[in-house]
Motif scaffolding. Structure first.
Motif, mmCIF file in Angstrom:
data_model
loop_
_atom_site.group_PDB
_atom_site.id
_atom_site.type_symbol
_atom_site.label_atom_id
_atom_site.label_comp_id
_atom_site.label_asym_id
_atom_site.label_seq_id
_atom_site.Cartn_x
_atom_site.Cartn_y
_atom_site.Cartn_z
ATOM 1 N N VAL A 267 35.944 46.671 32.391
ATOM 2 C CA VAL A 267 36.798 47.482 33.252
ATOM 3 C C VAL A 267 37.265 46.614 34.405
ATOM 4 C CG1 VAL A 267 35.730 49.704 32.674
ATOM 5 C CG2 VAL A 267 34.847 48.361 34.590
ATOM 6 N N VAL A 268 38.451 46.907 34.909
ATOM 7 C CA VAL A 268 38.992 46.171 36.047
ATOM 8 C C VAL A 268 38.339 46.671 37.320
ATOM 9 C CG1 VAL A 268 41.070 45.783 37.442
ATOM 10 C CG2 VAL A 268 41.191 45.619 34.941
ATOM 11 N N ASP A 269 37.827 45.738 38.130
ATOM 12 C CA ASP A 269 37.280 46.050 39.454
ATOM 13 C C ASP A 269 38.368 45.993 40.516
ATOM 14 O OD1 ASP A 269 34.614 46.539 38.902
ATOM 15 O OD2 ASP A 269 33.923 44.547 39.492
ATOM 16 N N ARG A 270 39.097 44.860 40.505
ATOM 17 C CA ARG A 270 40.120 44.684 41.536
ATOM 18 C C ARG A 270 41.059 43.538 41.199
ATOM 19 N NH1 ARG A 270 38.308 40.506 45.409
ATOM 20 N NH2 ARG A 270 36.113 40.088 45.024
ATOM 21 N N LEU A 271 42.176 43.558 41.882
ATOM 22 C CA LEU A 271 43.172 42.498 41.776
ATOM 23 C C LEU A 271 42.693 41.282 42.561
ATOM 24 C CD1 LEU A 271 46.152 41.688 41.011
ATOM 25 C CD2 LEU A 271 46.779 42.593 43.259
ATOM 26 N N LEU A 272 42.872 40.096 41.994
ATOM 27 C CA LEU A 272 42.533 38.856 42.695
ATOM 28 C C LEU A 272 43.777 38.155 43.214
ATOM 29 C CD1 LEU A 272 39.817 37.373 40.305
ATOM 30 C CD2 LEU A 272 39.456 38.508 42.523
ATOM 31 N N THR A 273 44.740 37.897 42.329
ATOM 32 C CA THR A 273 45.949 37.176 42.726
ATOM 33 C C THR A 273 47.135 37.640 41.891
ATOM 34 O OG1 THR A 273 45.744 35.389 41.101
ATOM 35 C CG2 THR A 273 44.675 35.040 43.232
ATOM 36 N N ALA A 274 48.296 37.405 42.439
ATOM 37 C CA ALA A 274 49.559 37.500 41.692
ATOM 38 C C ALA A 274 50.337 36.265 42.109
ATOM 39 C CB ALA A 274 50.309 38.774 42.030
ATOM 40 N N GLU A 275 50.584 35.358 41.171
ATOM 41 C CA GLU A 275 51.194 34.084 41.537
ATOM 42 C C GLU A 275 52.019 33.513 40.394
ATOM 43 O OE1 GLU A 275 48.129 31.086 42.268
ATOM 44 O OE2 GLU A 275 46.864 32.048 40.794
ATOM 45 N N THR A 276 53.020 32.732 40.770
ATOM 46 C CA THR A 276 53.827 32.018 39.786
ATOM 47 C C THR A 276 53.167 30.670 39.531
ATOM 48 O OG1 THR A 276 55.825 33.111 40.568
ATOM 49 C CG2 THR A 276 56.119 31.103 39.276
ATOM 50 N N LEU A 277 52.860 30.410 38.271
ATOM 51 C CA LEU A 277 52.208 29.166 37.885
ATOM 52 C C LEU A 277 53.256 28.095 37.612
ATOM 53 C CD1 LEU A 277 49.500 30.634 35.489
ATOM 54 C CD2 LEU A 277 49.378 30.251 37.963
ATOM 55 N N PRO A 278 52.883 26.833 37.651
ATOM 56 C CA PRO A 278 53.840 25.762 37.356
ATOM 57 C C PRO A 278 54.333 25.848 35.908
ATOM 58 C CG PRO A 278 51.826 24.870 38.328
ATOM 59 C CD PRO A 278 51.566 26.307 38.020
ATOM 60 N N PRO A 279 55.555 25.398 35.649
ATOM 61 C CA PRO A 279 56.041 25.358 34.266
ATOM 62 C C PRO A 279 55.158 24.445 33.420
ATOM 63 C CG PRO A 279 57.821 24.881 35.811
ATOM 64 C CD PRO A 279 56.544 24.889 36.597
ATOM 65 N N SER A 280 55.072 24.767 32.130
ATOM 66 C CA SER A 280 54.309 23.913 31.216
ATOM 67 C C SER A 280 55.014 23.873 29.866
ATOM 68 C CB SER A 280 52.874 24.413 31.065
ATOM 69 O OG SER A 280 52.859 25.709 30.515
ATOM 70 N N SER B 230 45.862 38.073 38.186
ATOM 71 C CA SER B 230 44.450 37.836 37.896
ATOM 72 C C SER B 230 43.601 38.975 38.419
ATOM 73 C CB SER B 230 43.984 36.527 38.541
ATOM 74 O OG SER B 230 44.749 35.448 38.074
ATOM 75 N N PHE B 231 42.594 39.341 37.617
ATOM 76 C CA PHE B 231 41.721 40.463 37.950
ATOM 77 C C PHE B 231 40.253 40.064 37.908
ATOM 78 C CE2 PHE B 231 45.476 42.377 36.008
ATOM 79 C CZ PHE B 231 45.773 43.401 36.890
ATOM 80 N N ARG B 232 39.471 40.729 38.754
ATOM 81 C CA ARG B 232 38.019 40.699 38.630
ATOM 82 C C ARG B 232 37.661 41.890 37.757
ATOM 83 N NH1 ARG B 232 33.063 40.902 42.947
ATOM 84 N NH2 ARG B 232 31.902 42.463 41.798
ATOM 85 N N CYS B 233 36.892 41.634 36.693
ATOM 86 C CA CYS B 233 36.497 42.684 35.760
ATOM 87 C C CYS B 233 34.984 42.688 35.617
ATOM 88 C CB CYS B 233 37.135 42.454 34.391
ATOM 89 S SG CYS B 233 38.942 42.427 34.425
ATOM 90 N N ARG B 234 34.450 43.839 35.206
ATOM 91 C CA ARG B 234 33.010 43.992 34.982
ATOM 92 C C ARG B 234 32.743 44.294 33.520
ATOM 93 N NH1 ARG B 234 29.018 41.987 37.968
ATOM 94 N NH2 ARG B 234 29.692 42.031 40.113
ATOM 95 N N TYR B 235 31.734 43.625 32.983
ATOM 96 C CA TYR B 235 31.265 43.870 31.622
ATOM 97 C C TYR B 235 30.773 45.309 31.509
ATOM 98 C CZ TYR B 235 27.911 43.908 27.789
ATOM 99 O OH TYR B 235 27.213 44.239 26.661
ATOM 100 N N ARG B 236 31.115 45.963 30.385
ATOM 101 C CA ARG B 236 30.619 47.313 30.112
ATOM 102 C C ARG B 236 29.796 47.353 28.831
ATOM 103 N NH1 ARG B 236 30.343 48.577 34.630
ATOM 104 N NH2 ARG B 236 31.984 49.636 35.759
ATOM 105 N N SER B 237 30.270 46.700 27.754
ATOM 106 C CA SER B 237 29.538 46.733 26.490
ATOM 107 C C SER B 237 30.100 45.665 25.551
ATOM 108 C CB SER B 237 29.644 48.119 25.838
ATOM 109 O OG SER B 237 30.989 48.403 25.494
ATOM 110 N N GLY B 238 29.403 45.498 24.446
ATOM 111 C CA GLY B 238 29.837 44.560 23.425
ATOM 112 C C GLY B 238 29.112 43.231 23.516
ATOM 113 N N GLU B 239 28.963 42.596 22.372
ATOM 114 C CA GLU B 239 28.330 41.278 22.328
ATOM 115 C C GLU B 239 29.415 40.217 22.300
ATOM 116 O OE1 GLU B 239 25.362 38.718 19.473
ATOM 117 O OE2 GLU B 239 25.232 40.901 19.450
ATOM 118 N N ALA B 240 29.415 39.341 23.278
ATOM 119 C CA ALA B 240 30.446 38.306 23.387
ATOM 120 C C ALA B 240 30.408 37.398 22.166
ATOM 121 C CB ALA B 240 30.256 37.496 24.657
#
Length: 150
Positions: free
Chosen positions: A76-89, A103-113
């Motif tokens: 689940v999403v906890d909070r927003l971290l950043t919104a930014e334009t990245l360099p071209p690639s 970018s978001f900070r998220c928290r594990y809820r379930s499932g095996e990675a």
């Protein structure tokens, strides 16, 4: 997951020209504040979970989908971290891209990675003090922001 159909359609029109695309990144933390990382199949580097929004998709919905698609983890999403334009690639096939990344900070809820699609060759939980050396600096910065008090 292969290249989204909407990008393939755009590439038929613009070739390898620069595409400005919406992206998402997740810092997924478990109960011990370990970070979920994937080792990419294309370049074998360890990274945070990342992805591209589909048409009509909201950024928070997109990152939760990407986390599950790539790692089989439900988060689940906890909070927003950043919104930014990245360099071209430039991709291996010559396609040029530039992402506006949310970018978001998220928290594990379930499932095996685990590896859950063909974009990754490995998945794992890492202590912040034991991150892989090849983790991109932008991803390290996102992890630092995720661990700061809101």
């Amino acid at each position: 997951m292969p290249t989204p159909k909407f990008i393939i359609s755009l590439r038929e029109k613009v070739g390898h020209d620069l595409l400005f695309l919406p992206g998402v990144t997740a810092v997924v933390l478990d109960e011990a504040d370990r970070v979920l990382l994937v080792r990419r199949a294309d370049n074998h580097l360890w990274t945070l979970v990342t992805g591209c929004l589909e048409p009509d998709e909201q950024p928070a919905e997109s990152i939760i989908r990407e986390i599950h698609e790539e790692t089989a983890v439900n988060a689940v999403v906890d909070r927003l971290l950043t919104a930014e334009t990245l360099p071209p690639s430039t991709c291996e096939n010559g396609d040029r891209v530039q992402f506006v990344d949310v970018s978001f900070r998220c928290r594990y809820r379930s499932g095996e990675a685990r590896v859950n699609d063909d974009e990754s060759i490995d998945v794992g939980w890492f202590a912040v003090t034991d991150l892989p050396g090849d983790l991109p600096e932008r991803h390290r910065r996102c992890i630092r922001m995720a661990l700061e008090a809101p």
